[in-house]
Design a protein around this motif. Structure first.
Motif, PDB file in Angstrom:
ATOM      1  N   ASP A 257       0.802  -1.220   0.000  1.00  0.00           N
ATOM      2  CA  ASP A 257       0.000   0.000   0.000  1.00  0.00           C
ATOM      3  C   ASP A 257       0.832   1.265   0.000  1.00  0.00           C
ATOM      4  OD1 ASP A 257       0.971  -0.504   2.560  1.00  0.00           O
ATOM      5  OD2 ASP A 257      -0.694   0.528   3.533  1.00  0.00           O
ATOM      6  N   ARG A 258       2.166   1.147  -0.053  1.00  0.00           N
ATOM      7  CA  ARG A 258       3.042   2.320   0.014  1.00  0.00           C
ATOM      8  C   ARG A 258       4.013   2.301  -1.174  1.00  0.00           C
ATOM      9  NH1 ARG A 258      -0.300   3.521   3.125  1.00  0.00           N
ATOM     10  NH2 ARG A 258      -0.098   4.413   5.215  1.00  0.00           N
TER      11      ARG A 258
ATOM     12  N   ARG B 278       8.573   5.585   1.552  1.00  0.00           N
ATOM     13  CA  ARG B 278       7.261   4.933   1.601  1.00  0.00           C
ATOM     14  C   ARG B 278       6.418   5.474   2.763  1.00  0.00           C
ATOM     15  NH1 ARG B 278       8.364  -1.381   0.856  1.00  0.00           N
ATOM     16  NH2 ARG B 278       9.894  -1.033   2.508  1.00  0.00           N
ATOM     17  N   THR B 279       6.006   6.719   2.606  1.00  0.00           N
ATOM     18  CA  THR B 279       5.231   7.386   3.657  1.00  0.00           C
ATOM     19  C   THR B 279       3.801   7.692   3.239  1.00  0.00           C
ATOM     20  OG1 THR B 279       6.016   9.550   2.891  1.00  0.00           O
ATOM     21  CG2 THR B 279       7.310   8.461   4.620  1.00  0.00           C
ATOM     22  N   ALA B 280       3.476   7.571   1.968  1.00  0.00           N
ATOM     23  CA  ALA B 280       2.141   7.919   1.461  1.00  0.00           C
ATOM     24  C   ALA B 280       1.548   6.735   0.709  1.00  0.00           C
ATOM     25  CB  ALA B 280       2.230   9.137   0.539  1.00  0.00           C
ATOM     26  N   ASP B 281       0.220   6.613   0.742  1.00  0.00           N
ATOM     27  CA  ASP B 281      -0.421   5.510   0.035  1.00  0.00           C
ATOM     28  C   ASP B 281      -0.626   5.873  -1.439  1.00  0.00           C
ATOM     29  OD1 ASP B 281      -2.656   7.186  -0.080  1.00  0.00           O
ATOM     30  OD2 ASP B 281      -3.739   6.122   1.491  1.00  0.00           O
ATOM     31  N   HIS B 282      -1.120   4.902  -2.198  1.00  0.00           N
ATOM     32  CA  HIS B 282      -1.286   5.108  -3.640  1.00  0.00           C
ATOM     33  C   HIS B 282      -2.238   6.256  -3.955  1.00  0.00           C
ATOM     34  CE1 HIS B 282       0.463   1.033  -3.894  1.00  0.00           C
ATOM     35  NE2 HIS B 282       0.770   1.356  -5.136  1.00  0.00           N
ATOM     36  N   ASP B 283      -3.309   6.366  -3.190  1.00  0.00           N
ATOM     37  CA  ASP B 283      -4.276   7.419  -3.496  1.00  0.00           C
ATOM     38  C   ASP B 283      -3.639   8.800  -3.381  1.00  0.00           C
ATOM     39  OD1 ASP B 283      -6.207   5.530  -3.948  1.00  0.00           O
ATOM     40  OD2 ASP B 283      -7.162   5.741  -1.988  1.00  0.00           O
ATOM     41  N   ARG B 284      -2.820   8.982  -2.351  1.00  0.00           N
ATOM     42  CA  ARG B 284      -2.185  10.290  -2.182  1.00  0.00           C
ATOM     43  C   ARG B 284      -1.122  10.525  -3.254  1.00  0.00           C
ATOM     44  NH1 ARG B 284       1.792  12.245   2.574  1.00  0.00           N
ATOM     45  NH2 ARG B 284       2.233  14.291   1.706  1.00  0.00           N
ATOM     46  N   VAL B 285      -0.356   9.480  -3.579  1.00  0.00           N
ATOM     47  CA  VAL B 285       0.661   9.640  -4.625  1.00  0.00           C
ATOM     48  C   VAL B 285      -0.003   9.937  -5.964  1.00  0.00           C
ATOM     49  CG1 VAL B 285       2.479   8.456  -5.917  1.00  0.00           C
ATOM     50  CG2 VAL B 285       2.384   8.233  -3.428  1.00  0.00           C
ATOM     51  N   ARG B 286      -1.090   9.245  -6.269  1.00  0.00           N
ATOM     52  CA  ARG B 286      -1.806   9.489  -7.528  1.00  0.00           C
ATOM     53  C   ARG B 286      -2.345  10.911  -7.567  1.00  0.00           C
ATOM     54  NH1 ARG B 286      -5.197   6.991 -11.540  1.00  0.00           N
ATOM     55  NH2 ARG B 286      -5.904   8.741 -12.799  1.00  0.00           N
ATOM     56  N   ALA B 287      -2.918  11.380  -6.461  1.00  0.00           N
ATOM     57  CA  ALA B 287      -3.453  12.738  -6.429  1.00  0.00           C
ATOM     58  C   ALA B 287      -2.348  13.771  -6.602  1.00  0.00           C
ATOM     59  CB  ALA B 287      -4.208  12.974  -5.124  1.00  0.00           C
ATOM     60  N   SER B 288      -1.214  13.554  -5.945  1.00  0.00           N
ATOM     61  CA  SER B 288      -0.098  14.486  -6.073  1.00  0.00           C
ATOM     62  C   SER B 288       0.447  14.490  -7.496  1.00  0.00           C
ATOM     63  CB  SER B 288       1.012  14.118  -5.086  1.00  0.00           C
ATOM     64  OG  SER B 288       0.578  14.279  -3.748  1.00  0.00           O
ATOM     65  N   ALA B 289       0.588  13.296  -8.081  1.00  0.00           N
ATOM     66  CA  ALA B 289       1.069  13.212  -9.461  1.00  0.00           C
ATOM     67  C   ALA B 289       0.116  13.919 -10.410  1.00  0.00           C
ATOM     68  CB  ALA B 289       1.235  11.748  -9.866  1.00  0.00           C
ATOM     69  N   GLY B 290      -1.193  13.784 -10.165  1.00  0.00           N
ATOM     70  CA  GLY B 290      -2.164  14.463 -11.014  1.00  0.00           C
ATOM     71  C   GLY B 290      -2.047  15.969 -10.934  1.00  0.00           C
TER      72      GLY B 290
ATOM     73  N   GLY C 280      21.561   4.311  -8.574  1.00  0.00           N
ATOM     74  CA  GLY C 280      21.367   5.086  -7.358  1.00  0.00           C
ATOM     75  C   GLY C 280      19.938   5.510  -7.106  1.00  0.00           C
ATOM     76  N   LEU C 281      18.972   4.910  -7.815  1.00  0.00           N
ATOM     77  CA  LEU C 281      17.587   5.379  -7.706  1.00  0.00           C
ATOM     78  C   LEU C 281      17.036   5.221  -6.291  1.00  0.00           C
ATOM     79  CD1 LEU C 281      14.788   5.020 -10.281  1.00  0.00           C
ATOM     80  CD2 LEU C 281      14.337   4.213  -7.977  1.00  0.00           C
ATOM     81  N   ARG C 282      17.244   4.078  -5.676  1.00  0.00           N
ATOM     82  CA  ARG C 282      16.689   3.861  -4.332  1.00  0.00           C
ATOM     83  C   ARG C 282      17.259   4.861  -3.317  1.00  0.00           C
ATOM     84  NH1 ARG C 282      14.940  -1.613  -3.347  1.00  0.00           N
ATOM     85  NH2 ARG C 282      15.005  -1.171  -1.103  1.00  0.00           N
ATOM     86  N   ARG C 283      18.532   5.185  -3.455  1.00  0.00           N
ATOM     87  CA  ARG C 283      19.174   6.110  -2.510  1.00  0.00           C
ATOM     88  C   ARG C 283      18.673   7.537  -2.682  1.00  0.00           C
ATOM     89  NH1 ARG C 283      23.454   3.037  -4.365  1.00  0.00           N
ATOM     90  NH2 ARG C 283      24.258   4.747  -5.654  1.00  0.00           N
ATOM     91  N   ALA C 284      18.049   7.826  -3.828  1.00  0.00           N
ATOM     92  CA  ALA C 284      17.557   9.177  -4.104  1.00  0.00           C
ATOM     93  C   ALA C 284      16.118   9.388  -3.651  1.00  0.00           C
ATOM     94  CB  ALA C 284      17.671   9.471  -5.602  1.00  0.00           C
ATOM     95  N   ALA C 285      15.551   8.429  -2.916  1.00  0.00           N
ATOM     96  CA  ALA C 285      14.158   8.540  -2.494  1.00  0.00           C
ATOM     97  C   ALA C 285      13.950   9.748  -1.586  1.00  0.00           C
ATOM     98  CB  ALA C 285      13.722   7.269  -1.781  1.00  0.00           C
ATOM     99  N   ARG C 286      12.852  10.474  -1.823  1.00  0.00           N
ATOM    100  CA  ARG C 286      12.505  11.656  -1.031  1.00  0.00           C
ATOM    101  C   ARG C 286      11.071  11.497  -0.521  1.00  0.00           C
ATOM    102  NH1 ARG C 286      17.155  11.880  -1.971  1.00  0.00           N
ATOM    103  NH2 ARG C 286      18.356  13.556  -2.938  1.00  0.00           N
ATOM    104  N   THR C 287      10.724  12.263   0.490  1.00  0.00           N
ATOM    105  CA  THR C 287       9.362  12.260   1.002  1.00  0.00           C
ATOM    106  C   THR C 287       8.452  13.020   0.057  1.00  0.00           C
ATOM    107  OG1 THR C 287      10.167  12.148   3.283  1.00  0.00           O
ATOM    108  CG2 THR C 287       7.906  12.912   2.951  1.00  0.00           C
ATOM    109  N   LEU C 288       7.256  12.477  -0.192  1.00  0.00           N
ATOM    110  CA  LEU C 288       6.297  13.156  -1.057  1.00  0.00           C
ATOM    111  C   LEU C 288       5.965  14.532  -0.480  1.00  0.00           C
ATOM    112  CD1 LEU C 288       4.426  12.658  -3.564  1.00  0.00           C
ATOM    113  CD2 LEU C 288       2.645  12.070  -1.912  1.00  0.00           C
ATOM    114  N   PRO C 289       6.110  15.595  -1.286  1.00  0.00           N
ATOM    115  CA  PRO C 289       5.833  16.932  -0.741  1.00  0.00           C
ATOM    116  C   PRO C 289       4.344  17.130  -0.501  1.00  0.00           C
ATOM    117  CG  PRO C 289       6.285  17.055  -3.089  1.00  0.00           C
ATOM    118  CD  PRO C 289       6.559  15.646  -2.680  1.00  0.00           C
TER     119      PRO C 289
END
Length: 283
Positions: free
Chosen positions: A114-115, A170-182, A273-282
């Protein structure tokens, strides 16, 4: 592992056999597996080669060896499905033996389905659009993501377009990530309204490039890095160094099953290096 019907021709116009496909996946496993490990797979299979019918399969194929890792996922509408996961080179070869030419992966991993740990922008051009426009769009997406504190990575899809990926904690669920991406996609499209759109219906795109964020929905999948596409020439979904988007010779299908291993030998995986570049969803 012994292949069945190893000489079966999967790409008739190119003479590429099942044995060639298996050898390719074995050769790129060192770069590919870090991007597929622990992710549920959807398998796109062509049992009669790319000229035949396509089978899109979520459930792990029958008779899978015990050593193929798998995860059972509950469906929102009820029931469950057991997915394979490509956690090693042997599994990639076994999947090739099932005529799984193209692998698609979830944006989340099995321990926290879910994350999601990546946000994906799929730049999908209509027929006839110069690829230079796709490159410009990818650069614009990258600029916007950096303004938000995210780190963009790019991949030519081996089909028509480019994926821009932002790795996430991995701090936000799919719904929030989808909304932010939109919301991000709308902002990007508004900056270049003559070239970009977020309209899903083709008749409303008016020849513009679609900034598609649907891959960020729960249980949706995206083409795996280094996956072969079922198109003439066997093009490959190929991760890029960001500066390669500036190359006027770049195309979505520039690298193929036959040329991609040499690219890895020369420069390694640009996404290492993709995994190391992970950031928190703004917010």
């Amino acid at each position: 592992m012994r292949l069945s019907h190893a000489d079966k021709v999967l790409f008739p116009g190119d003479g590429i056999t099942k044995a060639d496909l298996a050898a390719y996946y074995e050769s790129v496993a060192g770069a590919m597996v870090p991007h597929t490990r622990d992710r549920p797979l959807n398998l796109w299979r062509w049992n009669a080669g790319i000229g035949g019918a396509r089978i899109v399969q979520q459930e792990i194929p029958k008779g899978a060896p015990d050593w193929v890792r798998r995860v059972t996922v509950g469906r929102r509408a009820g029931g469950s499905v057991c997915h394979a996961m490509a956690n090693d080179a042997a599994t990639l070869v076994w999947l090739a033996n099932q005529n799984a030419i193209t692998l698609h992966v979830w944006t989340s991993r099995a321990d926290r389905l879910d994350r999601p740990d990546r946000m994906i922008f799929d730049l999908d051009p209509p027929e006839g659009v110069d690829f230079a426009g796709v490159r410009r769009a990818a650069l614009q997406v990258g600029d916007t993501l950096r303004d938000l504190g995210l780190e963009p990575f790019a991949m030519v899809t081996g089909s028509k377009g480019v994926h821009v990926v932002a790795p996430l904690r991995r701090t936000a669920d799919h719904d929030r990530v989808r909304a932010s991406a939109g919301a991000i996609a709308e902002e990007i499209a508004q900056r270049a309204p003559g070239e970009l759109t977020t309209h899903w219906r083709k008749e409303r795109r008016e020849g513009r490039i679609l900034v598609d964020v649907a891959r960020n929905t729960y249980a949706q999948t995206t083409v795996a890095p280094y996956a072969v596409r079922a198109r003439p020439g066997a093009p490959v979904a190929t991760p890029l160094a960001w500066e390669e988007l500036e190359d006027p010779q770049l195309r979505a299908d520039r690298w193929t099953l036959r040329t991609l291993p040499a690219r890895l030998d020369e420069g390694g995986d640009p996404w290492a290096g993709l995994r190391r570049a992970a950031r928190t969803l703004p917010a």
